[in-house]
Design a protein around this motif. Structure first.
Motif, PDB file in Angstrom:
ATOM      1  N   UNK A   6      -5.421 -15.065 -50.272  1.00  0.00           N
ATOM      2  CA  UNK A   6      -6.438 -14.085 -50.675  1.00  0.00           C
ATOM      3  C   UNK A   6      -5.983 -12.645 -50.464  1.00  0.00           C
ATOM      4  N   UNK A   7      -6.519 -11.764 -51.277  1.00  0.00           N
ATOM      5  CA  UNK A   7      -6.236 -10.329 -51.189  1.00  0.00           C
ATOM      6  C   UNK A   7      -6.801  -9.788 -49.877  1.00  0.00           C
ATOM      7  N   UNK A   8      -6.034  -8.943 -49.206  1.00  0.00           N
ATOM      8  CA  UNK A   8      -6.501  -8.335 -47.957  1.00  0.00           C
ATOM      9  C   UNK A   8      -7.184  -7.004 -48.266  1.00  0.00           C
ATOM     10  N   UNK A   9      -8.502  -6.901 -48.107  1.00  0.00           N
ATOM     11  CA  UNK A   9      -9.164  -5.603 -48.315  1.00  0.00           C
ATOM     12  C   UNK A   9      -8.910  -4.667 -47.130  1.00  0.00           C
ATOM     13  N   UNK A  10      -8.560  -3.446 -47.441  1.00  0.00           N
ATOM     14  CA  UNK A  10      -8.416  -2.398 -46.438  1.00  0.00           C
ATOM     15  C   UNK A  10      -9.470  -1.336 -46.737  1.00  0.00           C
ATOM     16  N   UNK A  11     -10.356  -1.096 -45.784  1.00  0.00           N
ATOM     17  CA  UNK A  11     -11.454  -0.149 -45.969  1.00  0.00           C
ATOM     18  C   UNK A  11     -11.125   1.130 -45.213  1.00  0.00           C
ATOM     19  N   UNK A  12     -10.993   2.224 -45.953  1.00  0.00           N
ATOM     20  CA  UNK A  12     -10.677   3.526 -45.350  1.00  0.00           C
ATOM     21  C   UNK A  12     -11.988   4.212 -44.986  1.00  0.00           C
ATOM     22  N   UNK A  13     -12.260   4.324 -43.681  1.00  0.00           N
ATOM     23  CA  UNK A  13     -13.579   4.764 -43.222  1.00  0.00           C
ATOM     24  C   UNK A  13     -13.493   5.906 -42.228  1.00  0.00           C
ATOM     25  N   UNK A  14     -12.540   6.813 -42.432  1.00  0.00           N
ATOM     26  CA  UNK A  14     -12.369   7.882 -41.458  1.00  0.00           C
ATOM     27  C   UNK A  14     -12.775   9.264 -41.907  1.00  0.00           C
ATOM     28  N   UNK A  15     -13.330   9.414 -43.137  1.00  0.00           N
ATOM     29  CA  UNK A  15     -13.646  10.732 -43.670  1.00  0.00           C
ATOM     30  C   UNK A  15     -14.890  11.347 -43.058  1.00  0.00           C
ATOM     31  N   UNK A  16     -15.107  12.644 -43.378  1.00  0.00           N
ATOM     32  CA  UNK A  16     -16.234  13.371 -42.785  1.00  0.00           C
ATOM     33  C   UNK A  16     -17.363  13.659 -43.771  1.00  0.00           C
ATOM     34  N   UNK A  17     -17.098  13.726 -45.067  1.00  0.00           N
ATOM     35  CA  UNK A  17     -18.159  13.845 -46.062  1.00  0.00           C
ATOM     36  C   UNK A  17     -19.037  15.074 -45.939  1.00  0.00           C
ATOM     37  N   UNK A  18     -18.433  16.260 -45.788  1.00  0.00           N
ATOM     38  CA  UNK A  18     -19.231  17.458 -45.529  1.00  0.00           C
ATOM     39  C   UNK A  18     -20.063  17.901 -46.732  1.00  0.00           C
ATOM     40  N   UNK A  19     -19.732  17.434 -47.945  1.00  0.00           N
ATOM     41  CA  UNK A  19     -20.517  17.850 -49.115  1.00  0.00           C
ATOM     42  C   UNK A  19     -21.922  17.267 -49.106  1.00  0.00           C
ATOM     43  N   UNK A  20     -22.184  16.293 -48.230  1.00  0.00           N
ATOM     44  CA  UNK A  20     -23.536  15.747 -48.115  1.00  0.00           C
ATOM     45  C   UNK A  20     -24.231  16.231 -46.842  1.00  0.00           C
ATOM     46  N   UNK A  21     -23.826  17.387 -46.338  1.00  0.00           N
ATOM     47  CA  UNK A  21     -24.555  18.022 -45.243  1.00  0.00           C
ATOM     48  C   UNK A  21     -25.953  18.385 -45.761  1.00  0.00           C
ATOM     49  N   UNK A  22     -27.000  18.309 -44.931  1.00  0.00           N
ATOM     50  CA  UNK A  22     -26.999  18.095 -43.484  1.00  0.00           C
ATOM     51  C   UNK A  22     -27.122  16.638 -43.044  1.00  0.00           C
ATOM     52  N   UNK A  23     -27.193  15.692 -43.970  1.00  0.00           N
ATOM     53  CA  UNK A  23     -27.283  14.281 -43.566  1.00  0.00           C
ATOM     54  C   UNK A  23     -25.937  13.792 -43.049  1.00  0.00           C
ATOM     55  N   UNK A  24     -24.850  14.112 -43.757  1.00  0.00           N
ATOM     56  CA  UNK A  24     -23.513  13.701 -43.350  1.00  0.00           C
ATOM     57  C   UNK A  24     -22.868  14.827 -42.557  1.00  0.00           C
ATOM     58  N   UNK A  25     -22.473  14.522 -41.318  1.00  0.00           N
ATOM     59  CA  UNK A  25     -21.811  15.509 -40.461  1.00  0.00           C
ATOM     60  C   UNK A  25     -20.636  14.834 -39.755  1.00  0.00           C
ATOM     61  N   UNK A  26     -19.806  15.630 -39.128  1.00  0.00           N
ATOM     62  CA  UNK A  26     -18.636  15.073 -38.473  1.00  0.00           C
ATOM     63  C   UNK A  26     -19.006  13.976 -37.481  1.00  0.00           C
ATOM     64  N   UNK A  27     -20.126  14.116 -36.806  1.00  0.00           N
ATOM     65  CA  UNK A  27     -20.506  13.143 -35.785  1.00  0.00           C
ATOM     66  C   UNK A  27     -21.025  11.834 -36.379  1.00  0.00           C
ATOM     67  N   UNK A  28     -21.488  11.837 -37.616  1.00  0.00           N
ATOM     68  CA  UNK A  28     -21.941  10.617 -38.299  1.00  0.00           C
ATOM     69  C   UNK A  28     -21.823  10.855 -39.804  1.00  0.00           C
ATOM     70  N   UNK A  29     -20.649  10.559 -40.378  1.00  0.00           N
ATOM     71  CA  UNK A  29     -20.421  10.868 -41.792  1.00  0.00           C
ATOM     72  C   UNK A  29     -21.091   9.881 -42.728  1.00  0.00           C
ATOM     73  N   UNK A  30     -21.001  10.180 -44.035  1.00  0.00           N
ATOM     74  CA  UNK A  30     -21.824   9.494 -45.036  1.00  0.00           C
ATOM     75  C   UNK A  30     -21.550   8.008 -45.126  1.00  0.00           C
ATOM     76  N   UNK A  31     -20.318   7.548 -44.833  1.00  0.00           N
ATOM     77  CA  UNK A  31     -20.045   6.125 -44.989  1.00  0.00           C
ATOM     78  C   UNK A  31     -20.866   5.261 -44.049  1.00  0.00           C
ATOM     79  N   UNK A  32     -21.317   5.816 -42.945  1.00  0.00           N
ATOM     80  CA  UNK A  32     -22.113   5.056 -41.983  1.00  0.00           C
ATOM     81  C   UNK A  32     -23.608   5.338 -42.119  1.00  0.00           C
ATOM     82  N   UNK A  33     -24.011   5.996 -43.199  1.00  0.00           N
ATOM     83  CA  UNK A  33     -25.406   6.339 -43.448  1.00  0.00           C
ATOM     84  C   UNK A  33     -25.992   5.436 -44.535  1.00  0.00           C
ATOM     85  N   UNK A  34     -27.288   5.200 -44.447  1.00  0.00           N
ATOM     86  CA  UNK A  34     -27.990   4.423 -45.454  1.00  0.00           C
ATOM     87  C   UNK A  34     -28.552   5.396 -46.490  1.00  0.00           C
TER      88      UNK A  34
END
Length: 474
Positions: A6-34
């Motif tokens: 099977x294909x090995x998925x690699x999920x890149x989850x280290x970004x900060x997503x500042x364009x979605x401020x004020x919901x996305x911030x360095x302390x909790x970026x957009x990938x971990x937000x609902x």
């Protein structure tokens, strides 16, 4: 020889997503937000690659600050992921080389890797899987495959790919050129000439990516290889060596490899996709109401048209707006013409230059053991609500400048204070004097909720001397 595993998925989850401020911030970026759907963007990405007949268990690359988010959010949806930690951000080039090297450890020399950004939305999962199968066939023919998205409009927010002649039997085409984000007139021309949006997602043989990267960026590969070879295990995480990884040049995989290799191919993805790179991109994922408005959270709109409201709690009321976006959190409100959403990144840069704490931090701070949230702050006091998850344990610590009062409102707290260990139950409290060595733990099966009142001459979070920590923080 390439593996048929099977294909090995690699999920890149280290970004900060500042364009979605004020919901996305360095302390909790957009990938971990609902932000859309019933799961966070990271969880949605994991679910897209959860068919174990096609995909192996995922590998997640993220920053150290987000390691417990990544593990916890994967476990919440029943997925066990291998999590590797980038000690510093070096862009996607070093990250994907590290992923390829780790993939060979996990799946063998012939590993096939699917590299996905953790913060993208895909609205047609079956069409996405069809594209993955086609890309896997192209990768097994010796190609580094990128996913080009059929454009829905002449967008200026994305880079583009100019596809060339067919490559092999998979349906892939050679990549003739990668082009930067265009102006409106050029984007319209690209649409007519069959260009594709560059999604920034890839499927490739691990060995081939490493081979091509060594041709063009030997210093980068050498540094990353050393970081992987010197990596260690820490609480179940793969921790890349910080010194070696930090020596790798910071460069995207496009600049490092894809724009220079003759082995680049593109599979056209006909699924609806967005990198959710701005508030107007998030708004475009949902149809508006009869007046063209899209609303998330408690809001009342009067004589308002073509507008977007996203609120995490505070009631938002509008009168007479047209084509305006309003984003509200507990401690910040963003108001702008909707067509200016690409400028939020510049706004956040200004907020950081002016040392606004809300540019980086949320009122609610997430920790490996749970969360804390500011309720009230004054000159010599700070009131927080603390939630400790079942089994969670704060570090054994002391403070030089503050004392604390803990009032338990739900659950049972196990408190260590100097030589004593005792329990504090609901509607009970305890006092922790300045300099006292203490620890808070939740031995129960429900979240522990307490109110903490700090008093003293200095109340900064850096007034914590950790003497012992089960999460191996500094």
């Amino acid at each position: 020889m390439l593996s048929t595993a099977p294909i090995l998925p690699v999920i890149l989850a280290g970004g900060s997503g500042t364009r979605l401020w004020p919901v996305s911030r360095d302390s909790l970026p957009k990938q971990f937000q609902m932000l859309t759907g019933g799961h966070t963007l990271f969880q949605q990405t994991l679910k897209r690659v959860s068919d174990r007949a096609l995909f192996a268990a995922p590998l997640v690359l993220t920053h150290e600050d987000f390691r417990f988010f990544a593990r916890r959010q994967a476990q919440e949806i029943g997925i066990e992921a291998t999590v590797a930690l980038e000690p510093v951000r070096r862009d996607s080039g070093p990250a994907l080389i590290a992923a390829a090297l780790i993939a060979q450890r996990l799946s063998g020399e012939g590993a096939l890797v699917l590299a996905l950004a953790a913060d993208h939305a895909v609205l047609d999962p079956e069409l996405f899987l069809d594209a993955c199968r086609a890309a896997a066939r192209a990768a097994r023919e010796g190609q580094i495959v990128t996913f080009g998205i059929t454009p829905a409009e002449p967008s200026t927010a994305y880079g583009y790919i100019r596809p060339g002649e067919p490559s092999g039997e998979s349906g892939a085409r050679k990549v003739e050129a990668f082009v930067e984000k265009p102006d409106a007139a050029t984007a319209a021309r690209y649409l007519g000439e069959g260009y594709l949006w560059n999604s920034g997602n890839f499927l490739f043989p691990a060995a081939l990516l490493i081979e091509e990267a060594e041709r063009f960026e030997p210093e980068m590969v050498a540094a990353v290889r050393e970081a992987v070879e010197l990596s260690g295990e820490d609480l179940g995480f793969i921790r890349l060596d910080a010194k070696a990884f930090g020596a790798a040049p910071a460069k995207s995989i496009d600049y490092a490899v894809m724009e220079r290799t003759s082995r680049a191919a593109v599979i056209e993805g006909r699924f609806r996709w967005s990198d959710i790179g701005s508030w107007d991109a998030l708004r475009a994922l949902e149809p508006g109401d009869a007046a063209g408005n899209v609303v998330h959270g408690p809001a009342t709109l009067l004589d308002t048209r073509n507008s977007f409201v996203h609120t995490d709690g505070p009631l938002v009321a509008t009168v007479g707006l047209d084509n305006v976006s309003v984003i509200a959190t507990d401690d910040a409100v963003l108001v702008m013409p909707s067509d200016r959403s690409q400028d939020v990144k510049a706004l956040v840069a200004r907020l950081k230059a002016e040392n606004h704490n809300s540019a980086n931090e949320h009122l609610k701070a997430h920790r490996p053991w749970g969360t804390y949230q500011t309720i009230c702050r004054g000159d010599r006091f700070h009131v927080k609500m603390i939630v400790v998850e079942p089994g969670g344990r704060l570090s054994l610590q002391k403070h030089y400048h503050r004392a604390e009062h803990w009032i338990v409102v739900k659950g049972t707290a196990e408190v260590t204070l100097d030589e004593r260990v005792f329990e504090v139950r609901e509607n009970e409290s305890t006092y922790l004097p300045l300099g006292g060595v203490h620890r808070l733990a939740n031995p129960g099966k429900i979240p522990l909720v307490l109110i903490e009142v700090q008093t003293g001459s200095y109340l900064g979070e850096d007034d914590i001397v950790r003497l012992e920590d089960v999460y191996n923080r500094g």
